[in-house]
Design a protein around this motif. Structure first.
Motif, PDB file in Angstrom:
ATOM      1  N   THR A  71     -14.887  -3.379   6.472  1.00 40.28           N
ATOM      2  CA  THR A  71     -13.480  -2.963   6.593  1.00 40.28           C
ATOM      3  C   THR A  71     -12.631  -3.574   5.483  1.00 40.28           C
ATOM      4  OG1 THR A  71     -13.021  -4.791   8.096  1.00 40.28           O
ATOM      5  CG2 THR A  71     -13.619  -2.682   9.089  1.00 40.28           C
ATOM      6  N   HIS A 107      -8.903  -3.410   0.429  1.00 42.48           N
ATOM      7  CA  HIS A 107      -8.598  -2.987   1.802  1.00 42.48           C
ATOM      8  C   HIS A 107      -8.146  -1.547   1.799  1.00 42.48           C
ATOM      9  CE1 HIS A 107      -9.022  -5.935   4.999  1.00 42.48           C
ATOM     10  NE2 HIS A 107      -9.075  -6.795   4.021  1.00 42.48           N
ATOM     11  N   TYR A 108      -7.786  -1.052   2.983  1.00 48.10           N
ATOM     12  CA  TYR A 108      -7.398   0.351   3.145  1.00 48.10           C
ATOM     13  C   TYR A 108      -8.522   1.229   2.596  1.00 48.10           C
ATOM     14  CZ  TYR A 108      -3.086  -2.351   3.380  1.00 48.10           C
ATOM     15  OH  TYR A 108      -2.161  -3.303   3.673  1.00 48.10           O
ATOM     16  N   GLU A 109      -8.213   2.309   1.924  1.00 50.39           N
ATOM     17  CA  GLU A 109      -9.267   3.168   1.373  1.00 50.39           C
ATOM     18  C   GLU A 109      -9.821   2.603   0.073  1.00 50.39           C
ATOM     19  OE1 GLU A 109     -10.456   5.756   3.200  1.00 50.39           O
ATOM     20  OE2 GLU A 109      -9.057   4.815   4.594  1.00 50.39           O
ATOM     21  N   ALA A 162      -6.499  11.167   3.909  1.00 49.18           N
ATOM     22  CA  ALA A 162      -6.243  10.156   4.934  1.00 49.18           C
ATOM     23  C   ALA A 162      -6.136   8.768   4.321  1.00 49.18           C
ATOM     24  CB  ALA A 162      -7.359  10.181   5.968  1.00 49.18           C
ATOM     25  N   GLY A 163      -5.476   7.875   5.043  1.00 50.77           N
ATOM     26  CA  GLY A 163      -5.452   6.459   4.682  1.00 50.77           C
ATOM     27  C   GLY A 163      -4.489   6.113   3.572  1.00 50.77           C
ATOM     28  N   MET A 164      -4.515   4.854   3.202  1.00 55.56           N
ATOM     29  CA  MET A 164      -3.589   4.315   2.217  1.00 55.56           C
ATOM     30  C   MET A 164      -4.384   3.662   1.088  1.00 55.56           C
ATOM     31  SD  MET A 164      -0.548   4.977   3.417  1.00 55.56           S
ATOM     32  CE  MET A 164       0.806   3.826   3.238  1.00 55.56           C
ATOM     33  N   VAL A 165      -3.678   3.412  -0.020  1.00 63.05           N
ATOM     34  CA  VAL A 165      -4.310   2.801  -1.186  1.00 63.05           C
ATOM     35  C   VAL A 165      -3.540   1.537  -1.544  1.00 63.05           C
ATOM     36  CG1 VAL A 165      -4.876   3.130  -3.635  1.00 63.05           C
ATOM     37  CG2 VAL A 165      -5.082   5.051  -2.038  1.00 63.05           C
ATOM     38  N   ASP A 191       0.844  -1.199   0.000  1.00 64.74           N
ATOM     39  CA  ASP A 191       0.000   0.000   0.000  1.00 64.74           C
ATOM     40  C   ASP A 191       0.874   1.242   0.000  1.00 64.74           C
ATOM     41  OD1 ASP A 191       0.991  -0.474   2.605  1.00 64.74           O
ATOM     42  OD2 ASP A 191      -0.657   0.628   3.518  1.00 64.74           O
ATOM     43  N   ALA A 240       0.559   5.937   0.059  1.00 65.48           N
ATOM     44  CA  ALA A 240      -0.280   7.115   0.288  1.00 65.48           C
ATOM     45  C   ALA A 240      -0.988   7.526  -1.003  1.00 65.48           C
ATOM     46  CB  ALA A 240       0.595   8.259   0.802  1.00 65.48           C
TER      47      ALA A 240
END
Ligand code: 4H6
Length: 239
Positions: A151, A126-128, A62-65, A54, A56
């Motif tokens: 989630t 998952h993540y964003e 916010a969050g990760m990709v 993942d 940025a």
């Protein structure tokens, strides 16, 4: 024609998939080889020795990709193992077409040429979310199991696997598979009639007399009426 299906699941949590399909009817079907479930760990295709999958988001926030490359490599790893030329690649996402029994039937091999080839690839986000370019590149279908947010895509993939698997010949017993095609129950888009077992009286509540009568034709009629009644009162949208 063989209707057997292999579910290849691209996931960060392969054990979650493997474990969940090891119980009850699915567990028996996996053991017997009636269905196959092949969880593929996206992290095995990480971009570096730290296991990174993942990063940025461009544009900030916010969050990760989830990166495109590990997902793409996991997909190609599966493609190399299978015969099917263009297997369905299903991305489980809140933005997908909403899953239902008709979609399950389609995937079980009733109508879809691709599914009949016996391979279904499921992609769990998952993540964003996942880099949009991998969706453009490999995804053929986006499916949502309902209008709510999870989630991760794994529970959604498991819902799909369960609903499709029970339509594969040999997964359910003969009795149960007959029921799906019969007038009452899921096969006719009606809700199930109520079920009872012993004792005949529980906390003062009696089993409907007709069920103790032994009149099979009348019992069948009663159950059909119950199915229609329940559908009218609980889920009129199904009628
Ligand atoms: C794709 C994109 C499926 C997958 C974003 C998956 C609901 C369903 C996911 C996300 C899912 C469904 C990542 C968004 C975590 C929320 C995984 N949720 N999410 N309805 N979540 O089928 O944050």
């Amino acid at each position: 024609m063989t209707a057997s299906v292999t579910f290849h699941v691209l996931t960060l949590f392969p054990e979650m998939i493997r474990e969940a399909v090891s119980y009850s009817i699915l567990g028996r079907a996996v053991k017997a080889g009636t269905i196959r479930v092949n969880p593929v760990n996206i992290r095995d295709f990480a971009v570096n020795k730290h296991g990174q999958v993942d990063d940025a988001p461009y544009g900030g926030g916010a969050g990760m990709v989830l990166m495109a490359a590990p997902v793409c490599d996991a997909y190609e790893y599966v493609k190399k193992q299978i015969q099917a030329k263009s297997p369905p690649v299903i991305y489980l996402s809140p933005q997908g077409r909403v899953f239902n029994q008709a979609v399950a039937r389609e995937l079980a091999g009733g109508e879809s040429t691709n599914a009949r080839a016996g391979e279904i690839i499921l992609l769990c986000g998952h993540y964003e979310g996942i880099d949009e370019r991998i969706i453009e590149e490999i995804v053929t279908d986006e499916i949502s199991v309902g209008d709510y947010v999870l989630t991760g895509g794994e529970p959604a993939a498991l819902v799909l696997i369960d609903a499709v698997s029970r339509l594969i010949p040999g997964v359910l017993g003969k009795e149960a598979s007959h029921q799906d095609e019969s007038f009452s129950g899921a096969g006719a888009n009606l809700l199930e009639y109520p079920h009872y077992t012993r004792p005949a009286v529980f906390r003062g509540r009696e089993v409907p007399e007709i069920l103790l009568s032994g009149h099979h034709a009348q019992i069948e009629k009663w159950r059909r009426e119950q199915s229609v009644e329940r559908t009218k009162s609980k889920r009129p949208d199904l009628l």
